[in-house]
Motif scaffolding. Structure first.
Motif, PDB file in Angstrom:
ATOM      1  N   UNK A  30       0.816  -1.208   0.000  1.00 29.18           N
ATOM      2  CA  UNK A  30       0.000   0.000   0.000  1.00 29.18           C
ATOM      3  C   UNK A  30       0.854   1.263   0.000  1.00 29.18           C
ATOM      4  N   UNK A  31       2.004   1.213   0.649  1.00 31.96           N
ATOM      5  CA  UNK A  31       2.888   2.374   0.694  1.00 31.96           C
ATOM      6  C   UNK A  31       3.327   2.814  -0.692  1.00 31.96           C
ATOM      7  N   UNK A  32       3.601   1.852  -1.558  1.00 41.20           N
ATOM      8  CA  UNK A  32       4.006   2.178  -2.926  1.00 41.20           C
ATOM      9  C   UNK A  32       2.862   2.851  -3.675  1.00 41.20           C
ATOM     10  N   UNK A  33       1.643   2.385  -3.453  1.00 38.32           N
ATOM     11  CA  UNK A  33       0.481   3.005  -4.098  1.00 38.32           C
ATOM     12  C   UNK A  33       0.331   4.448  -3.633  1.00 38.32           C
ATOM     13  N   UNK A  34       0.489   4.664  -2.331  1.00 40.74           N
ATOM     14  CA  UNK A  34       0.332   6.020  -1.796  1.00 40.74           C
ATOM     15  C   UNK A  34       1.449   6.924  -2.312  1.00 40.74           C
ATOM     16  N   UNK A  35       2.684   6.394  -2.358  1.00 38.93           N
ATOM     17  CA  UNK A  35       3.802   7.186  -2.874  1.00 38.93           C
ATOM     18  C   UNK A  35       3.570   7.553  -4.337  1.00 38.93           C
ATOM     19  N   UNK A  36       3.087   6.612  -5.134  1.00 37.04           N
ATOM     20  CA  UNK A  36       2.814   6.893  -6.545  1.00 37.04           C
ATOM     21  C   UNK A  36       1.729   7.956  -6.678  1.00 37.04           C
ATOM     22  N   UNK A  37       0.720   7.884  -5.809  1.00 40.16           N
ATOM     23  CA  UNK A  37      -0.361   8.866  -5.865  1.00 40.16           C
ATOM     24  C   UNK A  37       0.166  10.250  -5.497  1.00 40.16           C
ATOM     25  N   UNK A  38       0.971  10.338  -4.440  1.00 38.07           N
ATOM     26  CA  UNK A  38       1.512  11.631  -4.015  1.00 38.07           C
ATOM     27  C   UNK A  38       2.398  12.213  -5.115  1.00 38.07           C
ATOM     28  N   UNK A  39       3.272  11.383  -5.689  1.00 41.55           N
ATOM     29  CA  UNK A  39       4.119  11.857  -6.782  1.00 41.55           C
ATOM     30  C   UNK A  39       3.276  12.291  -7.979  1.00 41.55           C
ATOM     31  N   UNK A  40       2.203  11.572  -8.232  1.00 46.45           N
ATOM     32  CA  UNK A  40       1.301  11.966  -9.309  1.00 46.45           C
ATOM     33  C   UNK A  40       0.691  13.334  -9.060  1.00 46.45           C
ATOM     34  N   UNK A  41       0.270  13.592  -7.803  1.00 50.89           N
ATOM     35  CA  UNK A  41      -0.282  14.907  -7.475  1.00 50.89           C
ATOM     36  C   UNK A  41       0.781  15.999  -7.602  1.00 50.89           C
ATOM     37  N   UNK A  44       1.973  15.767 -11.923  1.00 52.07           N
ATOM     38  CA  UNK A  44       0.853  15.931 -12.863  1.00 52.07           C
ATOM     39  C   UNK A  44      -0.410  15.595 -12.078  1.00 52.07           C
ATOM     40  N   UNK A  45      -1.104  16.638 -11.603  1.00 52.83           N
ATOM     41  CA  UNK A  45      -2.212  16.390 -10.676  1.00 52.83           C
ATOM     42  C   UNK A  45      -3.296  15.466 -11.221  1.00 52.83           C
ATOM     43  N   UNK A  46      -3.622  15.445 -12.523  1.00 57.92           N
ATOM     44  CA  UNK A  46      -4.650  14.495 -12.969  1.00 57.92           C
ATOM     45  C   UNK A  46      -4.219  13.030 -12.785  1.00 57.92           C
ATOM     46  N   UNK A  47      -2.914  12.767 -12.859  1.00 55.11           N
ATOM     47  CA  UNK A  47      -2.425  11.397 -12.637  1.00 55.11           C
ATOM     48  C   UNK A  47      -2.633  11.006 -11.175  1.00 55.11           C
ATOM     49  N   UNK A  48      -2.312  11.926 -10.271  1.00 55.26           N
ATOM     50  CA  UNK A  48      -2.533  11.663  -8.848  1.00 55.26           C
ATOM     51  C   UNK A  48      -3.997  11.449  -8.537  1.00 55.26           C
ATOM     52  N   UNK A  49      -4.846  12.264  -9.150  1.00 56.77           N
ATOM     53  CA  UNK A  49      -6.284  12.114  -8.941  1.00 56.77           C
ATOM     54  C   UNK A  49      -6.779  10.784  -9.506  1.00 56.77           C
TER      55      UNK A  49
END
Length: 144
Positions: A30-41, A44-49
């Motif tokens: 789960x940590x990797x998913x959260x890190x990918x989401x934060x980096x996405x935000x 490139x915010x649409x990727x994080x969203x």
């Protein structure tokens, strides 16, 4: 001579880039998913969203990592070893373990219900002791 064409399901397809990325993140938790989401935000915010929405939709955001089997683990578990005796033993052992897990979960459910009942009984006993003569408050506008 058999001229029938095999179904498309019979072909082993290589996973696409998104499936590979999903498997890579699943293997890391789960940590990797959260890190990918934060980096996405951040970048490139649409990727994080999109990652946030996908995590919520796929229930990755709220699941415990130990209860959900990753696709790679499922693939290895269902893979044949080539030894039919071992495969039969493995299948029987997995079936038995799943049965034991179901029994244990049923036991835990009964234990929770018993605890809830004991707590409720204690509440009712305390309530009866706190009111004079064991009378309980009547609801207003309720005919007697």
């Amino acid at each position: 001579m058999n001229t029938a064409t095999p179904s498309p399901i019979a072909y082993d397809r290589q996973p696409g880039i998104f499936a590979k990325a999903e498997m890579w993140l699943d293997e890391r938790g789960k940590g990797a998913w959260i890190a990918a989401m934060v980096l996405g935000f951040i970048f490139v915010w649409p990727v994080g969203l999109a990652l946030l929405l996908y995590m919520i939709w796929s229930k990755r955001m709220f699941s415990k990592s130990c209860t959900k089997m990753t696709r790679s683990a499922a693939r290895h578990m269902n893979k044949s070893s080539g030894n039919s005796a071992f495969d039969a033993y493995k299948a029987e052992t997995l079936r038995r373990l799943e049965e034991e897990q179901d029994k244990f979960e049923d036991f835990l459910e009964r234990l929770r219900e018993a605890k809830d009942k004991a707590e409720f009984d204690q509440f009712m006993n305390d309530r009866a002791k706190s009111t004079p003569n064991g009378d309980h408050d009547e609801e207003p506008n309720r005919p007697a």
